[in-house]
Enzyme design. Structure first.
Site, short mmCIF file in Angstrom:
data_model
loop_
_atom_site.label_atom_id
_atom_site.label_comp_id
_atom_site.label_asym_id
_atom_site.label_seq_id
_atom_site.Cartn_x
_atom_site.Cartn_y
_atom_site.Cartn_z
CG LEU C 2 -0.74 -2.34 0.86
CD1 LEU C 2 -2.18 -2.41 0.47
CD2 LEU C 2 -0.42 -1.04 1.60
N PRO C 3 1.50 -4.47 4.15
CG PRO C 3 1.41 -3.33 6.18
CD PRO C 3 1.10 -3.19 4.73
CB THR C 33 5.44 -10.76 1.14
OG1 THR C 33 6.41 -10.29 0.21
CG2 THR C 33 5.75 -12.21 1.48
CE LYS C 108 9.71 -11.11 -0.64
NZ LYS C 108 8.86 -9.93 -0.71
CE LYS C 183 4.59 -9.96 5.90
NZ LYS C 183 4.24 -9.24 4.67
#
Lengths: 235, 235, 235, 235
Positions: C2-3, C33, C108, C183
């Site tokens: 999910l964002p 992330t 990540k 982001k």
């Protein structure tokens, strides 16, 4: 006041150029902003013809030019500078002899690099504050009474609606084009590379105005950096 | 005026902190520079105890503090701001109500981001000019009469030997530490990320002061950015 | 996957969220992330319910996901990681236990910061070379056989017409959106500020992708940075 | 392979230089990295003496040179290039004809700009990850299997202790000096300014390596950017 190295050089040395038929004893004053190597070369030719050359770039923009309040930064022989003061003071309220030939350019380029940095900084700070919910006029007033104050904030604020008679009040028409400050910052880069001088902020400002040229703001006033960081859109 | 979010929060909410035994009806004024979320949280607690809270960060530095000429940027209830003006005017010559709680911080952080950008810009422009052969005092004078002028150049020039009574005159001792402006610029980053506001110059300035902290300049005045770009050396 | 932080947190802790009615002994794997603080908080809640939580972000993009060749970077209890390997290996060819909870995110975010830097670098180098008169395909080939080679150049080249089946071949539709790498780079900024780690290139890349979002490229693949530096134009 | 424009020019055109007594029909191969205008000028002189000139800069570093696995990027007449292949293949495994005179330089400078960007990016990502608690070797391994992978990470990692036989394993002695990549990035700036090509990441990388030169890292390998962002200290 011509826009780049090649055009300036050509006006003097080209066919039917200034150097053709130049009267001995002339003083040539050039207020273009160019690489210091350009006036250095032109002075040599002028001298070989019994004449003189000063580089006399200015600061102040269209507003100061109209009111005769430019600052002239002059490079070249000091005695010649003194002879030229009468003419220069017609448009300038401050005449500074910065050193030998090309040193007027050096001073101008350093000032304009700082100008380009400040304007981008004002645009970012104003945009951030407004997005956080601050009133633009009030934020400008705070900055102008605080440590962030600078010419770009006090005299030439880039946010539309805060000041009359500045480019931001007329959709960035006229004024000092993004393409021109991008050129000046390119000159600063060249001088910084030649002297090994770090200019991280100057280098980034240079890239920002170059990106603005690509985004359609080349012939808008450089304070349109405010518009650019807001939405990157073409005018 | 305390140095970071955690310390400020702890002074109020920690054991034996301000909130313990706070008299109802008190007005708490905090002049630290912190994330706007800190005063927002503290105001809630104050209100729950029948008291009030304003964030009242300042601009002007040590010099303005000593002369009672600070600018106070105030966030919080307007009526409470009016009640607090008497106290604040003892140290400040300009008191600005910027909006609801946290908005004093917003204004301060925007101003300081611009300050950090301007100071780095002045350092780069002065260093470049001096390396090109210009006289430092003259270049400063030109800039201060031109479009590059700003507080960092006029009042707090970073080049040693040009001004008395500024940190650059005393090897950058005292003043406003690099570590503190790095912190303020970190706050600006956080707010810019939260609101999606582009701050390319602010982001780079943030990194420059952070690098300076690593290079041994953390507890020197932030105008030591001039020293940093000159030689990167530890003091 | 999910964002952002809030959406992920809400899916677990919100009304009718995952934690409602979670069977004891469950292992929760989340491949979003997000800031490392998010899985750290969620693991605590999971543990309080007799269950387990691993952060398992991935690298490789849509192409690797489709072929089951993702890299999973996993943070959390090592024994739980070992139990989860069977499931993860269904989509991943490389599973790495990076440390305690949140450490998958740390890895990540570091990788993606480098990815964002590399892609912008490839775009700049390719654009400069092509403008200098080099053939794009040949320049790509040279870079891929030289010290400039990187995933962004070899596998995902941003210049249209050089590679099939990559976003640059389809006007940057699909792929990994500029808004998403912006982001991730924002998360990197936060972690760098928290740890005082200088990330000048990462900070600038962050701003470039943020500017791209403003310029209308938010939901185009991040390799559209090539388009952005070419002409800043909206698609 | 000589270090800058002036030295290269002088070796050919100076007193007792290569052009004095040059046999007609010679093919001159120069593997220095210089501005494309240098080989362009030298080719003219060579041709006027009945000889030929190719610019043949290389990529691969000391390691590839020792193993005969350099990439040669060649600019100049294609037929002359074909005649020179035998000699060049003695040191190179890949010979690329990039176009007319100077185009070898163009390709080399674009590659090296990307190299300088990537190396700084790897240094930042590795440093951030290690400060967050990741194991350096594991982070390198993850990156090398993910989208962040690049030559600087896989072959020439800047973090001491992760790889044998690279400059980071010997306190950055030898290798490709920071001062040399700073020079190459300065050439990239010049070409970008001339063509109006935005290179924000390249411009910043240029400044970082220039700052490193000031900080005492000029004659250390450029992977010492890892050391620089860690502590800015002089070696």
């Amino acid at each position: 006041m011509l826009p780049n190295n090649d055009i300036v050089t050509n006006v003097y040395t080209g066919k039917d150029g200034v150097f053709e038929g130049l009267q001995s004893g002339s003083i040539l004053l050039d207020s273009s902003t160019v690489d210091p190597s350009v006036p250095t070369a032109l002075e040599k030719i002028a001298n070989s013809k019994g004449s003189f050359f000063l580089d006399t770039p200015v600061s102040g923009g269209v507003i100061a030019a109209q009111s005769g309040e430019l600052t002239f930064m002059v490079g070249g022989d000091k005695q010649i500078f003194e002879k030229a003061q009468g003419v220069l003071s017609g448009m300038g309220k401050k005449l500074v002899h910065c050193g030998g030939i090309g040193m007027g350019q050096a001073a101008k380029i350093c000032n304009n690099m700082l100008l380009g940095i400040s304007m981008a900084g004002v645009a970012e700070a104003m945009n951030l504050g407004i997005r956080l919910g601050l009133d633009g006029k009030q934020l400008m007033d705070i900055i102008n009474n605080s440590t962030g104050r600078c010419w770009s904030s006090e005299i030439y604020n880039p946010v539309p609606g805060l000041m009359p008679n500045v480019p931001s009040a007329r959709d960035y028409e006229g004024g000092f084009y993004s393409g021109l400050i991008a050129k000046d910052l390119g000159l600063a880069q060249g001088l910084a590379t030649r002297t090994g001088s770090p200019i991280p902020m100057g280098a980034l400002a240079s890239q920002i105005y170059r990106l603005m040229c690509k985004a359609g703001l080349e012939v808008r006033d450089f304070s349109s950096v405010y518009k650019f960081i807001q939405d990157g859109q073409k005018i």
